[in-house]
Design a protein around this motif. Structure first.
Motif, mmCIF file in Angstrom:
data_model
loop_
_atom_site.group_PDB
_atom_site.id
_atom_site.type_symbol
_atom_site.label_atom_id
_atom_site.label_comp_id
_atom_site.label_asym_id
_atom_site.label_seq_id
_atom_site.Cartn_x
_atom_site.Cartn_y
_atom_site.Cartn_z
ATOM 1 N N MET A 1 0.965 -1.134 -0.112
ATOM 2 C CA MET A 1 -0.072 0.112 -0.060
ATOM 3 C C MET A 1 0.865 1.106 0.012
ATOM 4 O O MET A 1 1.971 1.143 0.660
ATOM 5 C CB MET A 1 -0.833 -0.071 1.253
ATOM 6 C CG MET A 1 -1.747 1.353 1.534
ATOM 7 S SD MET A 1 -2.709 1.070 3.194
ATOM 8 C CE MET A 1 -1.800 0.829 4.220
ATOM 9 N N ALA B 1 -3.812 -1.421 7.003
ATOM 10 C CA ALA B 1 -5.030 -2.036 6.508
ATOM 11 C C ALA B 1 -5.215 -3.512 6.493
ATOM 12 O O ALA B 1 -4.294 -4.426 6.361
ATOM 13 C CB ALA B 1 -4.930 -1.696 4.792
ATOM 14 N N GLY C 1 -10.988 9.996 0.792
ATOM 15 C CA GLY C 1 -10.135 9.246 1.738
ATOM 16 C C GLY C 1 -10.374 9.421 3.244
ATOM 17 O O GLY C 1 -11.701 9.599 3.547
ATOM 18 N N SER D 1 -11.557 0.963 -3.074
ATOM 19 C CA SER D 1 -10.292 1.622 -3.302
ATOM 20 C C SER D 1 -10.587 3.198 -3.795
ATOM 21 O O SER D 1 -11.740 3.454 -4.221
ATOM 22 C CB SER D 1 -9.352 1.009 -4.467
ATOM 23 O OG SER D 1 -10.147 0.813 -5.832
ATOM 24 N N ILE E 1 0.501 5.262 0.669
ATOM 25 C CA ILE E 1 -0.283 6.497 1.481
ATOM 26 C C ILE E 1 0.369 7.773 1.265
ATOM 27 O O ILE E 1 1.636 7.706 1.082
ATOM 28 C CB ILE E 1 -0.563 6.275 2.973
ATOM 29 C CG1 ILE E 1 0.676 6.214 3.726
ATOM 30 C CG2 ILE E 1 -1.206 4.753 3.349
ATOM 31 C CD1 ILE E 1 0.373 6.525 5.514
ATOM 32 N N LYS F 1 -4.957 9.590 2.198
ATOM 33 C CA LYS F 1 -5.244 8.964 0.724
ATOM 34 C C LYS F 1 -4.257 7.635 0.799
ATOM 35 O O LYS F 1 -3.454 7.409 1.445
ATOM 36 C CB LYS F 1 -4.666 9.711 -0.459
ATOM 37 C CG LYS F 1 -5.234 11.237 -0.358
ATOM 38 C CD LYS F 1 -6.289 11.253 -0.864
ATOM 39 C CE LYS F 1 -7.132 12.670 -1.247
ATOM 40 N NZ LYS F 1 -8.289 12.809 -1.986
ATOM 41 N N TYR F 2 -4.971 6.599 0.015
ATOM 42 C CA TYR F 2 -4.304 5.310 -0.140
ATOM 43 C C TYR F 2 -4.433 4.493 -1.330
ATOM 44 O O TYR F 2 -5.205 4.888 -2.110
ATOM 45 C CB TYR F 2 -4.796 4.444 0.995
ATOM 46 C CG TYR F 2 -6.484 4.383 0.943
ATOM 47 C CD1 TYR F 2 -7.113 3.497 0.075
ATOM 48 C CD2 TYR F 2 -6.956 5.444 1.732
ATOM 49 C CE1 TYR F 2 -8.481 3.606 0.214
ATOM 50 C CE2 TYR F 2 -8.407 5.373 1.561
ATOM 51 C CZ TYR F 2 -9.307 4.560 0.904
ATOM 52 O OH TYR F 2 -10.704 4.637 0.872
ATOM 53 N N ARG F 3 -3.411 3.958 -1.732
ATOM 54 C CA ARG F 3 -3.442 2.853 -3.270
ATOM 55 C C ARG F 3 -2.984 1.650 -2.730
ATOM 56 O O ARG F 3 -1.985 1.664 -2.186
ATOM 57 C CB ARG F 3 -2.723 4.056 -4.096
ATOM 58 C CG ARG F 3 -2.911 3.193 -5.490
ATOM 59 C CD ARG F 3 -2.486 4.383 -6.473
ATOM 60 N NE ARG F 3 -3.488 5.235 -6.738
ATOM 61 C CZ ARG F 3 -3.258 6.617 -6.918
ATOM 62 N NH1 ARG F 3 -2.129 6.852 -7.672
ATOM 63 N NH2 ARG F 3 -4.127 7.596 -7.211
ATOM 64 N N VAL G 1 -0.465 3.692 8.513
ATOM 65 C CA VAL G 1 -1.504 3.146 8.354
ATOM 66 C C VAL G 1 -1.361 1.627 8.028
ATOM 67 O O VAL G 1 -0.760 1.281 7.493
ATOM 68 C CB VAL G 1 -2.068 3.673 7.005
ATOM 69 C CG1 VAL G 1 -3.720 3.075 6.807
ATOM 70 C CG2 VAL G 1 -2.452 5.348 7.208
ATOM 71 N N MET H 1 -9.079 0.210 8.356
ATOM 72 C CA MET H 1 -7.745 0.944 8.305
ATOM 73 C C MET H 1 -7.414 1.689 9.759
ATOM 74 O O MET H 1 -8.273 2.267 10.301
ATOM 75 C CB MET H 1 -8.077 2.150 7.358
ATOM 76 C CG MET H 1 -8.397 1.586 6.019
ATOM 77 S SD MET H 1 -7.302 1.058 5.202
ATOM 78 C CE MET H 1 -6.818 2.543 4.002
ATOM 79 N N GLU I 1 4.101 7.508 5.838
ATOM 80 C CA GLU I 1 4.418 8.758 5.265
ATOM 81 C C GLU I 1 5.193 9.699 6.122
ATOM 82 O O GLU I 1 4.767 9.877 7.151
ATOM 83 C CB GLU I 1 3.348 9.587 4.563
ATOM 84 C CG GLU I 1 3.596 10.975 4.242
ATOM 85 C CD GLU I 1 3.337 11.658 2.955
ATOM 86 O OE1 GLU I 1 4.075 11.612 2.024
ATOM 87 O OE2 GLU I 1 2.138 11.665 2.747
#
Length: 197
Positions: free
Chosen positions: A71, A177, A153, A143, A73, A92-94, A175, A112, A189
């Protein structure tokens, strides 16, 4: 409180709620796909893709949520018209699979856990052990969409972050998840944002 102040507060609340519904922070009745957030209470690491860059359109990775192995962030400050207690951070997250392909999903409940820490120095420049400023939980059901959705987010209001007089601001966000099938991924981050006073 005089009538004029009550009217100004009422207008601010109506505008804030309208903006939240319009941008997707608050779901409309019957919107089963909207992220549900419980009481939660910039640059990516070198060698990784810039999350703010416009990505190429990509199909979801085969296998969906079970293929997620990492992930990324990042966080963005949000000032919704200077209403004070609406100011905060949007985390934000991906998600990515083992081949570093972006994984999208919808209709799953992902827990989360978000933790926010001070930097490792204080306002006097003295080295300190980073102090926990905030910890909370959110549940996301999909997502984040591609494109410019600035208010999508995990929302953390500044007034829920426990700063003291010596804190320089935010030094790290972490974070974790956890997916319905039991696996989890973590990301961090690092940056310094000044305390909002």
């Amino acid at each position: 409180m005089d009538t004029r102040a009550i009217v100004v507060v009422a207008i601010a609340v109506i505008l804030g709620v309208s903006l939240a519904v319009y941008t997707g922070i608050l779901p409309l009745p019957g919107d089963r796909d909207a992220d549900s957030v419980s009481e939660l209470p910039p640059a990516p690491p070198s060698g990784e893709t810039d999350p703010t860059a416009t990505p190429e359109p990509a199909a979801p990775a085969p296998g969906g949520i079970r293929t997620i192995s990492s992930m990324l962030i990042w966080a963005e400050p949000a000032d919704l018209g200077g209403f004070g207690d609406l100011d905060g951070l949007i985390v934000k997250y991906r998600f990515y699979d083992g081949n570093n392909h972006h994984v999208t999903f919808e209709g799953s409940s992902v827990s989360m856990e978000v933790s926010v820490y001070t930097p490792d120095t204080d306002r006097r420049g003295l080295r300190i052990s980073p102090r926990l400023l905030y910890r909370g939980f959110a549940t996301v059901s999909r997502s984040l969409p591609e494109g410019d959705f600035p208010l999508r987010g995990i929302w953390i209001p500044y007034h829920e972050i426990s700063f003291n007089e010596q804190d320089r601001g935010i030094g790290r966000i972490h974070v974790k998840a956890t997916f319905p099938h039991g696996t989890s991924v973590e990301a961090e981050e690092w940056y310094i944002w000044p305390v909002r006073r």
